[in-house]
Design a protein around this motif. Structure first.
Motif, mmCIF file in Angstrom:
data_model
loop_
_atom_site.group_PDB
_atom_site.id
_atom_site.type_symbol
_atom_site.label_atom_id
_atom_site.label_comp_id
_atom_site.label_asym_id
_atom_site.label_seq_id
_atom_site.Cartn_x
_atom_site.Cartn_y
_atom_site.Cartn_z
ATOM 1 N N MET A 5 0.827 -1.202 0.000
ATOM 2 C CA MET A 5 0.000 0.000 0.000
ATOM 3 C C MET A 5 0.867 1.260 0.000
ATOM 4 O O MET A 5 0.607 2.204 -0.747
ATOM 5 C CB MET A 5 -0.916 0.001 1.221
ATOM 6 N N ILE A 6 1.887 1.271 0.819
ATOM 7 C CA ILE A 6 2.756 2.444 0.918
ATOM 8 C C ILE A 6 3.527 2.656 -0.375
ATOM 9 O O ILE A 6 3.614 3.778 -0.880
ATOM 10 C CB ILE A 6 3.693 2.321 2.137
ATOM 11 N N LEU A 7 4.064 1.586 -0.943
ATOM 12 C CA LEU A 7 4.802 1.719 -2.202
ATOM 13 C C LEU A 7 3.894 2.199 -3.325
ATOM 14 O O LEU A 7 4.295 3.022 -4.147
ATOM 15 C CB LEU A 7 5.469 0.392 -2.573
ATOM 16 N N CYS A 8 2.682 1.705 -3.385
ATOM 17 C CA CYS A 8 1.731 2.152 -4.395
ATOM 18 C C CYS A 8 1.425 3.636 -4.221
ATOM 19 O O CYS A 8 1.398 4.396 -5.195
ATOM 20 C CB CYS A 8 0.450 1.322 -4.324
ATOM 21 N N ALA A 9 1.209 4.060 -2.998
ATOM 22 C CA ALA A 9 0.932 5.474 -2.736
ATOM 23 C C ALA A 9 2.131 6.341 -3.107
ATOM 24 O O ALA A 9 1.971 7.404 -3.714
ATOM 25 C CB ALA A 9 0.567 5.669 -1.268
ATOM 26 N N TYR A 10 3.335 5.892 -2.767
ATOM 27 C CA TYR A 10 4.531 6.662 -3.092
ATOM 28 C C TYR A 10 4.694 6.810 -4.602
ATOM 29 O O TYR A 10 5.131 7.844 -5.077
ATOM 30 C CB TYR A 10 5.773 6.000 -2.511
ATOM 31 N N THR A 11 4.355 5.780 -5.379
ATOM 32 C CA THR A 11 4.479 5.882 -6.833
ATOM 33 C C THR A 11 3.469 6.861 -7.409
ATOM 34 O O THR A 11 3.636 7.320 -8.530
ATOM 35 C CB THR A 11 4.310 4.513 -7.515
ATOM 36 N N GLN A 12 2.434 7.180 -6.656
ATOM 37 C CA GLN A 12 1.441 8.164 -7.086
ATOM 38 C C GLN A 12 1.700 9.527 -6.442
ATOM 39 O O GLN A 12 0.841 10.396 -6.457
ATOM 40 C CB GLN A 12 0.036 7.676 -6.716
ATOM 41 N N SER A 13 2.877 9.701 -5.853
ATOM 42 C CA SER A 13 3.295 10.940 -5.180
ATOM 43 C C SER A 13 2.384 11.312 -4.015
ATOM 44 O O SER A 13 2.101 12.482 -3.771
ATOM 45 C CB SER A 13 3.370 12.106 -6.175
ATOM 46 N N VAL A 14 1.929 10.296 -3.297
ATOM 47 C CA VAL A 14 1.126 10.504 -2.089
ATOM 48 C C VAL A 14 1.986 10.050 -0.915
ATOM 49 O O VAL A 14 2.324 8.868 -0.819
ATOM 50 C CB VAL A 14 -0.198 9.705 -2.140
ATOM 51 N N PHE A 15 2.340 10.984 -0.031
ATOM 52 C CA PHE A 15 3.245 10.673 1.063
ATOM 53 C C PHE A 15 2.614 10.859 2.440
ATOM 54 O O PHE A 15 3.160 10.411 3.434
ATOM 55 C CB PHE A 15 4.511 11.524 0.954
ATOM 56 N N SER A 16 1.488 11.509 2.518
ATOM 57 C CA SER A 16 0.818 11.766 3.782
ATOM 58 C C SER A 16 0.034 10.529 4.240
ATOM 59 O O SER A 16 -0.645 9.877 3.441
ATOM 60 C CB SER A 16 -0.142 12.945 3.609
ATOM 61 N N GLY A 17 0.138 10.230 5.522
ATOM 62 C CA GLY A 17 -0.603 9.093 6.074
ATOM 63 C C GLY A 17 -2.105 9.244 5.904
ATOM 64 O O GLY A 17 -2.814 8.291 5.581
ATOM 65 N N ARG A 18 -2.598 10.444 6.094
ATOM 66 C CA ARG A 18 -4.041 10.692 5.937
ATOM 67 C C ARG A 18 -4.480 10.546 4.488
ATOM 68 O O ARG A 18 -5.561 10.045 4.206
ATOM 69 C CB ARG A 18 -4.399 12.071 6.471
ATOM 70 N N LYS A 19 -3.635 10.970 3.561
ATOM 71 C CA LYS A 19 -3.983 10.834 2.147
ATOM 72 C C LYS A 19 -3.907 9.376 1.701
ATOM 73 O O LYS A 19 -4.710 8.942 0.874
ATOM 74 C CB LYS A 19 -3.081 11.710 1.289
ATOM 75 N N ILE A 20 -2.964 8.626 2.258
ATOM 76 C CA ILE A 20 -2.899 7.194 1.949
ATOM 77 C C ILE A 20 -4.139 6.499 2.479
ATOM 78 O O ILE A 20 -4.731 5.643 1.813
ATOM 79 C CB ILE A 20 -1.611 6.560 2.519
ATOM 80 N N GLU A 21 -4.559 6.880 3.674
ATOM 81 C CA GLU A 21 -5.788 6.330 4.243
ATOM 82 C C GLU A 21 -6.983 6.631 3.332
ATOM 83 O O GLU A 21 -7.825 5.764 3.077
ATOM 84 C CB GLU A 21 -6.045 6.916 5.627
ATOM 85 N N ALA A 22 -7.038 7.850 2.806
ATOM 86 C CA ALA A 22 -8.130 8.218 1.904
ATOM 87 C C ALA A 22 -8.074 7.405 0.618
ATOM 88 O O ALA A 22 -9.117 7.025 0.073
ATOM 89 C CB ALA A 22 -8.072 9.714 1.603
ATOM 90 N N LEU A 23 -6.867 7.118 0.135
ATOM 91 C CA LEU A 23 -6.738 6.303 -1.072
ATOM 92 C C LEU A 23 -7.320 4.905 -0.873
ATOM 93 O O LEU A 23 -7.883 4.334 -1.804
ATOM 94 C CB LEU A 23 -5.264 6.172 -1.479
ATOM 95 N N THR A 24 -7.169 4.363 0.323
ATOM 96 C CA THR A 24 -7.689 3.007 0.563
ATOM 97 C C THR A 24 -9.214 2.972 0.507
ATOM 98 O O THR A 24 -9.795 1.907 0.340
ATOM 99 C CB THR A 24 -7.233 2.442 1.924
#
Length: 67
Positions: free
Chosen positions: A5-24
């Motif tokens: 999940m973190i690697l996928c978010a990083y490849t989309q230039s999403v680094f914030s924990g809250r934004k990663i949570e929103a992506l899920t």
């Protein structure tokens, strides 16, 4: 699963924990990677700051020059 999940978010230039949570909750790729599990931003951040995981994440993004 968390690493994916973190690697996928990083490849989309999403680094914030809250934004990663929103992506899920919004992104179909993240839903598939997380198997519909929606960790909180606190869980994601605790995972990321673990020294072993931090080293592993850093190693995933280090590029070698081929020497």
């Amino acid at each position: 699963m968390m690493m994916k999940m973190i690697l996928c978010a990083y490849t989309q230039s999403v680094f914030s924990g809250r934004k990663i949570e929103a992506l899920t909750k919004d992104n179909i790729r993240m839903m598939w990677l997380s198997q519909s599990y929606q960790p909180s931003y606190r869980t994601l951040n605790r995972f990321r700051v673990n020294p072993l995981v931090n080293t592993l994440l850093w190693g995933c993004f280090v590029q070698t020059d081929g020497k």
